[in-house]
Design a protein around this motif. Structure first.
Motif, mmCIF file in Angstrom:
data_model
loop_
_atom_site.group_PDB
_atom_site.id
_atom_site.type_symbol
_atom_site.label_atom_id
_atom_site.label_comp_id
_atom_site.label_asym_id
_atom_site.label_seq_id
_atom_site.Cartn_x
_atom_site.Cartn_y
_atom_site.Cartn_z
ATOM 1 N N SER A 168 0.837 -1.205 0.000
ATOM 2 C CA SER A 168 0.000 0.000 0.000
ATOM 3 C C SER A 168 0.866 1.247 0.000
ATOM 4 O O SER A 168 1.005 1.921 1.026
ATOM 5 N N GLU A 189 1.558 6.615 -5.740
ATOM 6 C CA GLU A 189 1.894 5.623 -6.769
ATOM 7 C C GLU A 189 1.311 6.067 -8.103
ATOM 8 O O GLU A 189 0.149 6.478 -8.169
ATOM 9 N N ARG A 193 -0.449 5.161 -11.216
ATOM 10 C CA ARG A 193 -1.329 4.068 -11.660
ATOM 11 C C ARG A 193 -1.964 4.510 -12.964
ATOM 12 O O ARG A 193 -3.015 5.147 -12.975
ATOM 13 N N ASN A 218 -9.349 2.812 -8.824
ATOM 14 C CA ASN A 218 -8.269 3.548 -8.151
ATOM 15 C C ASN A 218 -7.050 3.828 -9.032
ATOM 16 O O ASN A 218 -5.932 3.981 -8.535
ATOM 17 N N PHE A 223 -4.953 -2.291 -6.417
ATOM 18 C CA PHE A 223 -5.054 -0.877 -6.043
ATOM 19 C C PHE A 223 -6.201 -0.733 -5.041
ATOM 20 O O PHE A 223 -7.295 -0.312 -5.393
#
Length: 369
Positions: free
Chosen positions: A18, A22, A24, A53, A359
């Motif tokens: 986690s 990040e 993504r 996400n 995610f």
């Protein structure tokens, strides 16, 4: 390269599932994909990616010798302001992507997918045959799968101006968060023997012709430097118009990029010409995948700018298993990269639960600069 690998800290081998920030991302293309061909498809995709996400989309804006948004530059250069696909008619796909993406808190970075490559039979090439470069024997066509492609000459001032005009148009007219080039922003090593480039080489080499061997080290370096100078102009163009816009690049691993496509992205990164790097590591073999992550030039870039890894989620006739995707994402996290971008949207498939498990919480993308 002359650089040793920076030491890897002990904690980088520990999995962390986690991250607090990040990248993504996912690429949205019009090849083997319908996601861009209607307002509804695009809207549904952005809504879905937000639900899963993701935080970044890279919609293509330059493919097959056409723009995918209404463009005055393309109208002038190609004779058409937009790709003739009926799904793009009477709408502005890029404006929709920006508005809908931003509404959902996503970063939107248009992607100039074809770069200097063009279909051999395109309007662009038929209108500007002198823009195309060639091999020593005069031939021009390079096949990409079954598709005959040609490459625009990166030393030709009109080619350079067209690219700079497209970049300027995009960052001026749209509230984009950046712009991205990829592995097609270069030139296959066997090319560069067109009359314009040969004359330019002769001017800079006391009248000597380029070597017949396209892999000659000095000849490779000279052509790569010309592409680097074009990248320098791209960077300046973006920053003059929109200083906060991110200049992003998604290349192949450096050695292959340089030796095969004259794309010296390591130099670009060292000179500060790229602010986000997403290296395409499309490998099925896990050992080969992780060995690419440890390359010294990638590690050096990672200490300087956000570096993500491009992960293949499938091609039209080649699905990639969720197990492989999950394993690769985990490896990217363990090696403490900025995140991942998936190639490409259509191949995410009906695997929402799996991507949600990757995610689990929404996070922000790493800051650039």
């Amino acid at each position: 390269m002359g650089h040793s690998l920076p030491p890897v800290s002990a904690q980088s081998t520990l999995p962390f599932t986690s991250p607090t920030t990040e990248l993504r991302g996912v690429w949205l293309t019009n090849i083997d994909s319908d996601v861009l061909f209607s307002r509804e498809n695009l809207g549904r995709a952005i809504q879905r990616l937000k639900r899963l996400n993701f935080n970044t989309i890279y919609p293509t804006v330059w493919n097959w010798g056409y723009t995918l948004y209404p463009s005055r530059v393309a109208e002038r250069v190609v004779g058409r302001s937009i790709d003739p696909h009926p799904g793009l008619a009477r709408r502005d796909m890029l404006a929709e992507a920006v508005i809908r993406g931003h509404r959902r808190g996503m970063t939107v970075i248009p992607w100039i997918e074809f770069g200097l490559m063009a279909p051999a039979d395109s309007d662009l090439v038929s209108r500007h045959p002198d823009w195309v470069t060639n091999r020593l024997d005069g031939s021009q066509i390079i096949y990409e799968g079954t598709h005959p492609r040609v490459w625009l000459n990166p030393t030709h001032p009109e080619v350079r101006q067209m690219l700079l005009d497209l970049v300027n148009e995009i960052v001026t007219n749209y509230d984009v968060d950046g712009i991205q080039f990829d592995d097609h922003f270069g030139m296959p090593v066997e090319l560069g023997y067109d009359p314009y480039t040969v004359r330019l080489y002769q001017q800079e080499h006391g009248g000597s012709l380029p070597p017949n061997d396209p892999h000659d080290l000095e000849w490779v370096r000279w052509r790569a430097d010309k592409i680097t100078s074009l990248m320098t102009e791209v960077f300046r163009t973006v920053k003059a118009r929109k200083p906060r816009a991110i200049v992003s690049l998604s290349p192949n691993p450096w050695e292959f990029a340089y030796e095969t496509y004259l794309q010296d992205w390591f130099t670009w990164e060292r000179r500060g010409l790229i602010e986000e790097l997403i290296v395409q590591v499309y490998r099925d073999d896990f050992e080969r995948f992780t060995s690419e992550l440890q390359r010294p030039e990638i590690q050096l870039a990672k200490s300087h700018i956000p570096v993500g890894i491009g992960v293949l989620t499938g091609l039209r006739n080649r699905p990639v298993s969720m197990e492989q995707i999950q394993t690769q994402v985990q490896a990217v996290r363990e090696h403490q990269f900025a995140g991942v971008s998936f190639f490409f949207y259509e191949t995410l498939g009906d695997r929402d639960a799996d991507f949600r498990s990757l995610f689990r919480q929404p996070v922000t993308r790493p800051r650039v600069g």
